[in-house]
Structures are given as C-alpha cells and as structure tokens.
Motif scaffolding. Structure first.
Motif, PDB file in Angstrom:
ATOM      1  N   PHE A  52       2.550  -2.031  12.400  1.00 17.43           N
ATOM      2  CA  PHE A  52       1.386  -1.754  11.569  1.00 17.43           C
ATOM      3  C   PHE A  52       0.740  -3.028  11.046  1.00 17.43           C
ATOM      4  CE2 PHE A  52      -0.802  -0.569   7.669  1.00 17.43           C
ATOM      5  CZ  PHE A  52      -1.539   0.515   8.094  1.00 17.43           C
ATOM      6  N   PHE A  53       1.527  -3.997  10.651  1.00 17.59           N
ATOM      7  CA  PHE A  53       0.990  -5.210  10.032  1.00 17.59           C
ATOM      8  C   PHE A  53       0.821  -6.366  11.009  1.00 17.59           C
ATOM      9  CE2 PHE A  53       2.937  -2.931   6.464  1.00 17.59           C
ATOM     10  CZ  PHE A  53       1.812  -2.808   5.664  1.00 17.59           C
ATOM     11  N   GLU A  54       0.948  -6.111  12.290  1.00 15.01           N
ATOM     12  CA  GLU A  54       0.757  -7.155  13.302  1.00 15.01           C
ATOM     13  C   GLU A  54      -0.729  -7.306  13.624  1.00 15.01           C
ATOM     14  OE1 GLU A  54       3.079  -9.147  14.744  1.00 15.01           O
ATOM     15  OE2 GLU A  54       4.578  -8.258  13.417  1.00 15.01           O
ATOM     16  N   LEU A  55      -1.192  -8.538  13.702  1.00 16.78           N
ATOM     17  CA  LEU A  55      -2.604  -8.816  14.006  1.00 16.78           C
ATOM     18  C   LEU A  55      -2.993  -8.276  15.376  1.00 16.78           C
ATOM     19  CD1 LEU A  55      -5.229 -10.147  13.085  1.00 16.78           C
ATOM     20  CD2 LEU A  55      -4.417 -12.269  14.129  1.00 16.78           C
ATOM     21  N   SER A  56      -2.090  -8.372  16.341  1.00 15.53           N
ATOM     22  CA  SER A  56      -2.393  -7.898  17.695  1.00 15.53           C
ATOM     23  C   SER A  56      -2.658  -6.399  17.715  1.00 15.53           C
ATOM     24  CB  SER A  56      -1.259  -8.253  18.655  1.00 15.53           C
ATOM     25  OG  SER A  56      -0.060  -7.615  18.262  1.00 15.53           O
ATOM     26  N   THR A  57      -1.970  -5.641  16.871  1.00 16.15           N
ATOM     27  CA  THR A  57      -2.198  -4.199  16.790  1.00 16.15           C
ATOM     28  C   THR A  57      -3.612  -3.915  16.317  1.00 16.15           C
ATOM     29  OG1 THR A  57       0.134  -3.807  16.313  1.00 16.15           O
ATOM     30  CG2 THR A  57      -1.420  -2.065  15.682  1.00 16.15           C
ATOM     31  N   TRP A  58      -4.042  -4.615  15.285  1.00 20.92           N
ATOM     32  CA  TRP A  58      -5.374  -4.382  14.712  1.00 20.92           C
ATOM     33  C   TRP A  58      -6.478  -4.851  15.656  1.00 20.92           C
ATOM     34  CZ3 TRP A  58      -6.384  -1.383  10.697  1.00 20.92           C
ATOM     35  CH2 TRP A  58      -5.298  -0.993   9.909  1.00 20.92           C
TER      36      TRP A  58
END
Length: 91
Positions: free
Chosen positions: A59-65
């Motif tokens: 959830f808090f990974e930049l790649s996910t966003w």
C-alpha cells in the motif's frame, strides 16, 4: 493487499487521474473508483509485462501508486474516447 486497500488506492488513483486529465466525464464517483481499481490492476500488469518488475508491492510503496495512477490515466482516456463518441452522436 486486501480488497479495502484496493478500493482506497482505486478511489485515490482515479481522483488523481481525473485531476491530471481534467474535463467533463459522464461518470461520477463510482465510475472514478472503478476506473481507479481497474487502472491499478492494469498498471501492475503492464509493469510486470513491460519492465519485468512486481509494481504492486504494498500500500505504501511508490511503485504501487505510480502503477495505479498510470493505469487509471490509460483507462480514463479510453473511457473518454468511448463515451465521448456516444454523446457526440446523440447531440
């Protein structure tokens, strides 16, 4: 990630995509959320296929966003192309 996390990411990614691509859309908040959720999945899949990376890590990974927002932008553009053509024919 759980379904609640996907819904939150989808809602926020869809809202960010709409902010990046402002304009009149026939859809409301529900359409934005669905585009965001599907966009997150699309972005993660594209990241894996094109770059060979697992872009949906947490959830808090930049790649996910980034994956969710890019996927949402792609789907929002496609949605506008499809619905824009319909509204022009009836106008």
């Amino acid at each position: 990630m759980g379904i609640i996390a996907w819904i939150i990411i989808g809602l926020l990614a869809g809202a960010i995509a709409k902010a990046i691509m402002p304009g009149k859309d026939p859809g409301g908040v529900i359409i934005t959320m669905l585009i965001g959720i599907a966009g997150g999945l699309l972005g993660g899949w594209l990241g894996k296929v094109i770059f060979g990376v697992d872009s949906i890590d947490g959830f808090f990974e930049l790649s996910t966003w980034i994956a969710a927002i890019v996927g949402s932008l792609i789907l929002l553009a496609l949605y506008r192309m499809v619905t824009g053509n319909r509204s022009r024919r009836h106008a």
